[in-house]
Design a protein around this motif. Sequence first.
Motif, PDB file in Angstrom:
ATOM      1  N   GLN A   4      -2.022 -10.190   2.651  1.00 56.94           N
ATOM      2  CA  GLN A   4      -1.851  -9.189   3.713  1.00 56.94           C
ATOM      3  C   GLN A   4       0.058  -8.232   4.165  1.00 56.94           C
ATOM      4  OE1 GLN A   4      -3.053 -10.984   6.843  1.00 56.94           O
ATOM      5  NE2 GLN A   4      -4.782 -10.563   6.797  1.00 56.94           N
ATOM      6  N   ARG A   5      -0.561  -7.862   3.062  1.00 62.98           N
ATOM      7  CA  ARG A   5       1.327  -7.222   2.815  1.00 62.98           C
ATOM      8  C   ARG A   5       1.368  -5.771   3.001  1.00 62.98           C
ATOM      9  NH1 ARG A   5       5.498 -10.723   2.572  1.00 62.98           N
ATOM     10  NH2 ARG A   5       5.282 -12.088   1.455  1.00 62.98           N
ATOM     11  N   THR A   6       2.910  -5.274   3.743  1.00 65.56           N
ATOM     12  CA  THR A   6       2.743  -3.711   3.591  1.00 65.56           C
ATOM     13  C   THR A   6       4.295  -3.278   2.652  1.00 65.56           C
ATOM     14  OG1 THR A   6       1.771  -4.043   5.822  1.00 65.56           O
ATOM     15  CG2 THR A   6       2.752  -1.936   4.932  1.00 65.56           C
ATOM     16  N   ALA A   7       3.512  -2.835   1.239  1.00 64.75           N
ATOM     17  CA  ALA A   7       4.590  -2.422   0.437  1.00 64.75           C
ATOM     18  C   ALA A   7       4.959  -1.287   0.317  1.00 64.75           C
ATOM     19  CB  ALA A   7       4.023  -2.935  -0.986  1.00 64.75           C
ATOM     20  N   PHE A   8       6.079  -1.204  -0.227  1.00 69.28           N
ATOM     21  CA  PHE A   8       6.534   0.102  -0.521  1.00 69.28           C
ATOM     22  C   PHE A   8       7.039   0.320  -2.001  1.00 69.28           C
ATOM     23  CE2 PHE A   8      10.730   2.442  -0.706  1.00 69.28           C
ATOM     24  CZ  PHE A   8      10.601   4.013  -0.621  1.00 69.28           C
TER      25      PHE A   8
END
Length: 257
Positions: A4-8
Amino acid sequence: MLLQRTAFVTGAAQGLGKAFSEALLEKGARVCLTDIQTQKGLLLESELQKKYGKDKCMFMQCDVSSATNLRKSFNAAVSQFGHIDLVVNNAGIGDESNMEKMININLMGAIAGSALGVEHMRKDKGGKGGVVINVASTAGLIPVYLIPSYCATKFGLVGYHRSCASNPHLKEMGVQFGCLCPAFTDTDILKDVLKVEYPEEVKGIIQQVGINPVERVVQGFLQLVESPNCNGDIVTVSAQDGIQYQKKGSNKWSSHL
Ligand SMILES: NC(=O)c1ccc[n+]([C@@H]2O[C@H](COP(=O)([O-])OP(=O)(O)OC[C@H]3O[C@@H](n4cnc5c(N)ncnc54)[C@H](O)[C@@H]3O)[C@@H](O)[C@H]2O)c1
């Protein structure tokens, strides 16, 4: 396990950045793909949105060598996704004939990306915490006389990683620094590496150490990202020795995190 990650991710239109992004999406993460190559990035966005869903990924044009451009893309990703909790500074080139450009992309770009990530994620300033992964190279750990400027950028990045990871305030910030150091890997950057003064000697070294398949580097990347405590860790991936870890503060390498 769901990630559950939001990556750039920078430099995500092809090669390792693309493969890292796909692996993150496959694990359930949301990804903002960024790259200087707009057309390629938009095509990838459309392909990945079809596969994983429109809300799962987006592409933003981003030249990491421009601090203004990088900040604009990062802010756009935050607006779209609400927050970012994984920054992957992956964009890089291997152009010995253009030192300044290479330093600006490989080193300055990764430092600027790390700083933006920390500023946004730090819990002591209202953020949600997170992880910064810097993609350096085994050429940031072992000198290679054929590509000295590339080595300088990657040694610099490893030094930056180690310094940031040793910050005693990181705990209250809720931020961790991990570093991935692949050896030769089967991507387009290898073509650049052969444009040096003694290409035959580079070929000789490549023949000696071998070439990683991209999938093996992705494996090392995921182990770092999925580790509950990767702060200060360096993961190397090579055709010869596979995946090796160096924990923060240790001189020893092992095959387990
Ligand atoms: N492939 C290898 O042998 C190898 C080994 C060690 C480390 N690395 C590192 O892995 C990272 C990814 O490289 P790769 O192997 O996938 O190579 P690649 O050439 O396939 O991909 C690099 C990506 O970075 C992008 N890029 C270049 N300049 C940029 C800029 N100014 N702003 C934003 N994006 C930019 C390119 O458009 C490209 O999509 C690099 O940092 C590289 O130094 C690669």
